[in-house]
Motif scaffolding. Structure first.
Motif, PDB file in Angstrom:
ATOM      1  N   VAL A 260      -3.238 -11.027  -3.108  1.00  0.00           N
ATOM      2  CA  VAL A 260      -3.025  -9.456  -2.340  1.00  0.00           C
ATOM      3  C   VAL A 260      -2.005  -8.451  -3.167  1.00  0.00           C
ATOM      4  O   VAL A 260      -0.672  -9.352  -3.658  1.00  0.00           O
ATOM      5  N   ILE A 261      -2.354  -7.420  -3.642  1.00  0.00           N
ATOM      6  CA  ILE A 261      -1.229  -7.035  -4.549  1.00  0.00           C
ATOM      7  C   ILE A 261      -0.981  -5.725  -4.379  1.00  0.00           C
ATOM      8  O   ILE A 261      -1.563  -5.256  -3.631  1.00  0.00           O
ATOM      9  N   ASP A 262      -0.042  -5.454  -3.995  1.00  0.00           N
ATOM     10  CA  ASP A 262       0.390  -3.843  -3.648  1.00  0.00           C
ATOM     11  C   ASP A 262       0.536  -2.686  -4.248  1.00  0.00           C
ATOM     12  O   ASP A 262       0.208  -3.518  -5.732  1.00  0.00           O
ATOM     13  N   ASN A 263       1.449  -1.756  -4.412  1.00  0.00           N
ATOM     14  CA  ASN A 263       0.524  -0.920  -5.244  1.00  0.00           C
ATOM     15  C   ASN A 263       1.831  -0.735  -5.781  1.00  0.00           C
ATOM     16  O   ASN A 263       1.864   0.336  -7.184  1.00  0.00           O
TER      17      ASN A 263
ATOM     18  N   ALA B 157     -20.617  -7.966  -6.913  1.00  0.00           N
ATOM     19  CA  ALA B 157     -21.087  -9.608  -7.067  1.00  0.00           C
ATOM     20  C   ALA B 157     -19.061 -10.256  -7.337  1.00  0.00           C
ATOM     21  O   ALA B 157     -18.816 -10.892  -6.458  1.00  0.00           O
ATOM     22  N   ALA B 158     -18.185  -9.199  -7.896  1.00  0.00           N
ATOM     23  CA  ALA B 158     -17.185  -9.951  -7.353  1.00  0.00           C
ATOM     24  C   ALA B 158     -16.397  -9.359  -6.256  1.00  0.00           C
ATOM     25  O   ALA B 158     -16.626  -7.977  -6.255  1.00  0.00           O
ATOM     26  N   ASP B 159     -15.805 -10.048  -5.249  1.00  0.00           N
ATOM     27  CA  ASP B 159     -14.746  -9.542  -4.301  1.00  0.00           C
ATOM     28  C   ASP B 159     -13.959  -8.558  -4.419  1.00  0.00           C
ATOM     29  O   ASP B 159     -12.558  -8.885  -5.354  1.00  0.00           O
ATOM     30  N   GLU B 160     -13.929  -7.206  -3.865  1.00  0.00           N
ATOM     31  CA  GLU B 160     -12.436  -6.607  -4.421  1.00  0.00           C
ATOM     32  C   GLU B 160     -12.391  -5.684  -2.660  1.00  0.00           C
ATOM     33  O   GLU B 160     -13.236  -4.779  -2.164  1.00  0.00           O
ATOM     34  N   ILE B 161     -11.372  -5.885  -1.548  1.00  0.00           N
ATOM     35  CA  ILE B 161     -10.883  -4.667  -0.782  1.00  0.00           C
ATOM     36  C   ILE B 161      -9.768  -4.099  -1.089  1.00  0.00           C
ATOM     37  O   ILE B 161      -8.956  -4.536  -1.752  1.00  0.00           O
ATOM     38  N   ILE B 162      -9.985  -2.611  -1.156  1.00  0.00           N
ATOM     39  CA  ILE B 162      -8.906  -1.763  -0.789  1.00  0.00           C
ATOM     40  C   ILE B 162      -8.320  -1.357   0.416  1.00  0.00           C
ATOM     41  O   ILE B 162      -9.147  -1.151   1.476  1.00  0.00           O
ATOM     42  N   ILE B 163      -6.842  -1.257   0.361  1.00  0.00           N
ATOM     43  CA  ILE B 163      -6.213  -0.878   1.527  1.00  0.00           C
ATOM     44  C   ILE B 163      -6.164   0.174   1.798  1.00  0.00           C
ATOM     45  O   ILE B 163      -4.809   0.429  -0.033  1.00  0.00           O
ATOM     46  N   TYR B 164      -6.135   0.960   2.045  1.00  0.00           N
ATOM     47  CA  TYR B 164      -4.871   2.883   2.584  1.00  0.00           C
ATOM     48  C   TYR B 164      -4.838   3.099   3.610  1.00  0.00           C
ATOM     49  O   TYR B 164      -4.723   2.116   4.509  1.00  0.00           O
ATOM     50  N   ARG B 165      -3.426   3.874   3.293  1.00  0.00           N
ATOM     51  CA  ARG B 165      -2.771   3.857   4.435  1.00  0.00           C
ATOM     52  C   ARG B 165      -2.879   5.117   5.588  1.00  0.00           C
ATOM     53  O   ARG B 165      -2.884   4.970   6.987  1.00  0.00           O
ATOM     54  N   ASP B 166      -4.611   5.435   5.423  1.00  0.00           N
ATOM     55  CA  ASP B 166      -4.889   5.648   5.826  1.00  0.00           C
ATOM     56  C   ASP B 166      -6.634   6.464   5.013  1.00  0.00           C
ATOM     57  O   ASP B 166      -7.281   6.250   4.445  1.00  0.00           O
TER      58      ASP B 166
ATOM     59  N   GLU C  87      -8.416   9.329   4.805  1.00  0.00           N
ATOM     60  CA  GLU C  87      -8.599  10.475   3.577  1.00  0.00           C
ATOM     61  C   GLU C  87      -7.961  10.105   2.865  1.00  0.00           C
ATOM     62  O   GLU C  87      -8.526  10.063   1.696  1.00  0.00           O
ATOM     63  N   ARG C  88      -7.937   8.085   2.684  1.00  0.00           N
ATOM     64  CA  ARG C  88      -7.109   7.427   0.997  1.00  0.00           C
ATOM     65  C   ARG C  88      -6.461   8.262   0.956  1.00  0.00           C
ATOM     66  O   ARG C  88      -6.481   8.008  -0.643  1.00  0.00           O
ATOM     67  N   THR C  89      -5.461   8.727   1.301  1.00  0.00           N
ATOM     68  CA  THR C  89      -4.664   9.452   0.245  1.00  0.00           C
ATOM     69  C   THR C  89      -3.580   8.933  -0.473  1.00  0.00           C
ATOM     70  O   THR C  89      -2.987   8.657  -1.553  1.00  0.00           O
ATOM     71  N   GLU C  90      -2.799   7.337   0.070  1.00  0.00           N
ATOM     72  CA  GLU C  90      -2.157   6.953  -1.120  1.00  0.00           C
ATOM     73  C   GLU C  90      -3.085   5.208  -0.384  1.00  0.00           C
ATOM     74  O   GLU C  90      -3.380   4.992   0.899  1.00  0.00           O
ATOM     75  N   GLN C  91      -3.297   4.559  -2.259  1.00  0.00           N
ATOM     76  CA  GLN C  91      -3.686   2.493  -1.824  1.00  0.00           C
ATOM     77  C   GLN C  91      -2.150   2.091  -2.001  1.00  0.00           C
ATOM     78  O   GLN C  91      -1.466   2.472  -2.378  1.00  0.00           O
ATOM     79  N   ILE C  92      -2.399   0.877  -0.414  1.00  0.00           N
ATOM     80  CA  ILE C  92      -1.484   0.698  -0.160  1.00  0.00           C
ATOM     81  C   ILE C  92      -1.397  -0.839  -0.568  1.00  0.00           C
ATOM     82  O   ILE C  92      -0.434  -1.368  -0.822  1.00  0.00           O
ATOM     83  N   ALA C  93      -2.813  -1.686  -1.150  1.00  0.00           N
ATOM     84  CA  ALA C  93      -3.335  -3.033  -1.713  1.00  0.00           C
ATOM     85  C   ALA C  93      -4.719  -3.319  -2.068  1.00  0.00           C
ATOM     86  O   ALA C  93      -5.162  -2.536  -2.173  1.00  0.00           O
ATOM     87  N   VAL C  94      -4.827  -3.981  -2.662  1.00  0.00           N
ATOM     88  CA  VAL C  94      -6.029  -4.367  -2.835  1.00  0.00           C
ATOM     89  C   VAL C  94      -5.855  -6.181  -3.012  1.00  0.00           C
ATOM     90  O   VAL C  94      -5.209  -7.157  -3.448  1.00  0.00           O
ATOM     91  N   VAL C  95      -7.188  -6.810  -2.859  1.00  0.00           N
ATOM     92  CA  VAL C  95      -7.153  -7.569  -2.102  1.00  0.00           C
ATOM     93  C   VAL C  95      -8.514  -8.583  -3.271  1.00  0.00           C
ATOM     94  O   VAL C  95      -9.519  -8.058  -3.337  1.00  0.00           O
ATOM     95  N   ARG C  96      -8.120  -9.366  -4.791  1.00  0.00           N
ATOM     96  CA  ARG C  96      -8.871  -9.479  -5.260  1.00  0.00           C
ATOM     97  C   ARG C  96      -9.619 -11.327  -5.337  1.00  0.00           C
ATOM     98  O   ARG C  96      -8.372 -11.444  -4.939  1.00  0.00           O
TER      99      ARG C  96
END
Length: 197
Positions: free
Chosen positions: A78-81, A43-52, A54-63
């Motif tokens: 867009v919120i950074d880590n 229901a709530a849009d959320e996109i998570i952006i990772y460095r790679d 393998e998802r070793t590091e989250q770098i931002a989230v879109v909400r």
């Protein structure tokens, strides 16, 4: 000023959409990986952006945003880590009657407005969209599109285009190097996820 280019490619459908984010290879094609993103259908849009991938590091989230001009279902931040807001963007409903129009705000750069370049393409997409979501998604898959984002003086800061039909590949050409690349990639993913162009 030299332009730089990035690529966003959707690599999966279903309950979790996945996106590969790449730099340009110098020949106009996706090259080195610069990030990876996931969006779950909920229901709530959320996109998570990772460095790679393998998802070793989250770098931002879109909400979805509840602040400022984007305090509606059409707005995102867009919120950074580190918890800092890189910027906001959203659809401007009143200006999107004929062509979808986005507003892009980065605190250190200012406001840019993105409008679909082709009025004819915009009209076709709207006509098909009247028949429901499924036809609308089909037409978005088979029609190319191009958005130019301009500043208050009319200068093009960046463009987002879909170069091919039947290929969920999006190319971002950046003319203003002061624009944050993560914020740009977040916008391109969100535009695809909303099927707005």
């Amino acid at each position: 000023m030299t332009a730089s280019t990035y690529h966003v490619r959707k690599i999966s459908l279903g309950l979790k959409r996945k996106y590969r984010l790449s730099a340009d290879d110098g020949a106009g094609q996706p090259g080195a990986l610069v990030g990876y993103a996931e969006k779950q259908l909920k229901a709530a849009d959320e996109i998570i952006i990772y460095r790679d991938e393998e998802r070793t590091e989250q770098i931002a989230v879109v909400r979805e945003s509840s602040a400022g001009f984007v305090a509606s279902l059409t707005g995102y931040e867009v919120i950074d880590n580190a918890g800092e807001c890189l910027g906001t963007f959203g659809v401007l409903p009143r200006k999107s009657v004929e062509r979808t129009t986005w507003q892009f705000d980065q605190p250190t750069v200012g406001r840019l407005t993105g409008t679909e370049r082709s009025l004819a393409t915009a009209r076709v997409r709207r006509l098909i969209g009247l028949f429901g979501d499924a036809p609308g998604q089909v037409i978005n898959a088979v029609i190319k599109y191009h958005f130019d984002f301009v500043d208050e003086r009319g200068g093009v800061g960046f463009s987002i285009e879909k170069p091919k039909v039947l290929d969920d590949w999006y190319r971002i050409t950046v003319h203003d190097q002061s624009i944050d690349d993560i914020l740009l990639l977040a916008l391109a993913i969100t535009m695809e996820a909303r099927q707005r162009g």
